[in-house]
Design a protein around this motif. Structure first.
Motif, mmCIF file in Angstrom:
data_model
loop_
_atom_site.group_PDB
_atom_site.id
_atom_site.type_symbol
_atom_site.label_atom_id
_atom_site.label_comp_id
_atom_site.label_asym_id
_atom_site.label_seq_id
_atom_site.Cartn_x
_atom_site.Cartn_y
_atom_site.Cartn_z
ATOM 1 N N ALA A 292 0.842 -1.192 0.000
ATOM 2 C CA ALA A 292 0.000 0.000 0.000
ATOM 3 C C ALA A 292 0.883 1.251 0.000
ATOM 4 O O ALA A 292 2.032 1.207 0.450
ATOM 5 C CB ALA A 292 -0.900 -0.006 1.231
ATOM 6 N N PRO A 293 0.384 2.372 -0.536
ATOM 7 C CA PRO A 293 1.164 3.620 -0.520
ATOM 8 C C PRO A 293 1.552 4.011 0.897
ATOM 9 O O PRO A 293 0.869 3.670 1.865
ATOM 10 C CB PRO A 293 0.188 4.639 -1.128
ATOM 11 C CG PRO A 293 -0.763 3.815 -1.938
ATOM 12 C CD PRO A 293 -0.915 2.523 -1.191
ATOM 13 N N THR A 294 2.659 4.709 1.039
ATOM 14 C CA THR A 294 3.110 5.148 2.354
ATOM 15 C C THR A 294 2.105 6.119 2.960
ATOM 16 O O THR A 294 1.361 6.799 2.239
ATOM 17 C CB THR A 294 4.480 5.828 2.255
ATOM 18 O OG1 THR A 294 4.394 6.929 1.331
ATOM 19 C CG2 THR A 294 5.527 4.844 1.781
ATOM 20 N N ALA A 295 2.090 6.177 4.272
ATOM 21 C CA ALA A 295 1.154 7.051 4.971
ATOM 22 C C ALA A 295 1.349 8.500 4.534
ATOM 23 O O ALA A 295 2.468 9.000 4.447
ATOM 24 C CB ALA A 295 1.368 6.918 6.477
#
Length: 228
Positions: A102-105
């Motif tokens: 998943a994309p980074t926060a």
């Protein structure tokens, strides 16, 4: 599902014990799975990603001069990947991101369309997988990182159906820009800035499911001649 013609199947059953034939069928299935996983990848894109990793490692080790040829090769191979046509145009926000990556926060996917090239991949397995198979997966992922696709397929033959393959997409223009910046910085002996540029390229990768890649990517064309 039938894996061999009926005549060959009947012959195999007649000449070998049932369990041996089942093992043979499983072996062919595992080989098929391992090879099928890579059919969406750009050969030039894979090599370019390997060049980027190589240049990054050399710069991190202080070998600035040695990183320059790898950056030149990465640039040429990204250009060849563009010409080969193994790419598609979409906004990052429209990509079906693999849940394992998943994309980074705090990252907001861009809504601006861009060309994406499949430059690599990664095998994902469950925690319950046998230790020896986990070791094979780790080896295969290291081989993929180095652009050694055929070797990775061979390594994964012992894992087969127990692994999921996800595809790494690189935004073509942004990656080319990052490599160009890294080259200029490296030639100017500014290793820290060059590393930051390559980090931008690597952090820009987006991982998607193999099923999404199968529907989004066109059939590969013949690869342009690039450095070996």
């Amino acid at each position: 599902m039938r894996f061999v013609p009926s005549l060959a199947l009947a012959t195999g059953l007649a000449l070998t014990p049932a369990f041996a034939h089942a093992d043979s069928i499983r072996t062919h299935w595992e080989q098929y799975k391992a090879g099928r996983a890579f059919r969406h990848l750009s050969m030039d894109g894979q090599k370019a990603l390997g060049d980027i990793f190589k240049a990054h490692d050399l710069l991190a080790a202080g070998n600035t001069d040695a990183a320059i040829p790898a950056l030149y090769d990465a640039s040429k191979r990204l250009e060849a990947a563009d010409k080969a046509g193994v790419k598609f145009n979409a906004a990052e926000s429209a990509l079906h991101t693999a849940p394992q990556h998943a994309p980074t926060a705090g990252h907001t996917p861009s809504a601006t369309p861009a060309d994406w090239v499949p430059v690599g991949g990664e095998f994902i397995v469950s925690d319950t997988l046998a230790p020896e198979k986990k070791a094979s997966v780790a080896s295969a992922n290291a081989q993929l990182k180095a652009g050694e696709t055929e070797q990775a397929a061979q390594t994964m033959q012992v894992v087969g159906e127990d692994a999921t393959f996800i595809v790494a997409l690189a935004p073509l223009a942004a990656t080319q820009g990052a490599v160009n910046r890294a080259t200029v910085f490296t030639e100017g002996r500014q290793a820290k800035d060059a590393l930051a540029a390559l980090d931008d390229a690597l952090n820009g990768l987006v991982f998607v499911t193999e099923d999404f890649a199968a529907t989004a990517l066109p059939a590969p064309k013949a690869s342009a001649k690039t450095p070996k």
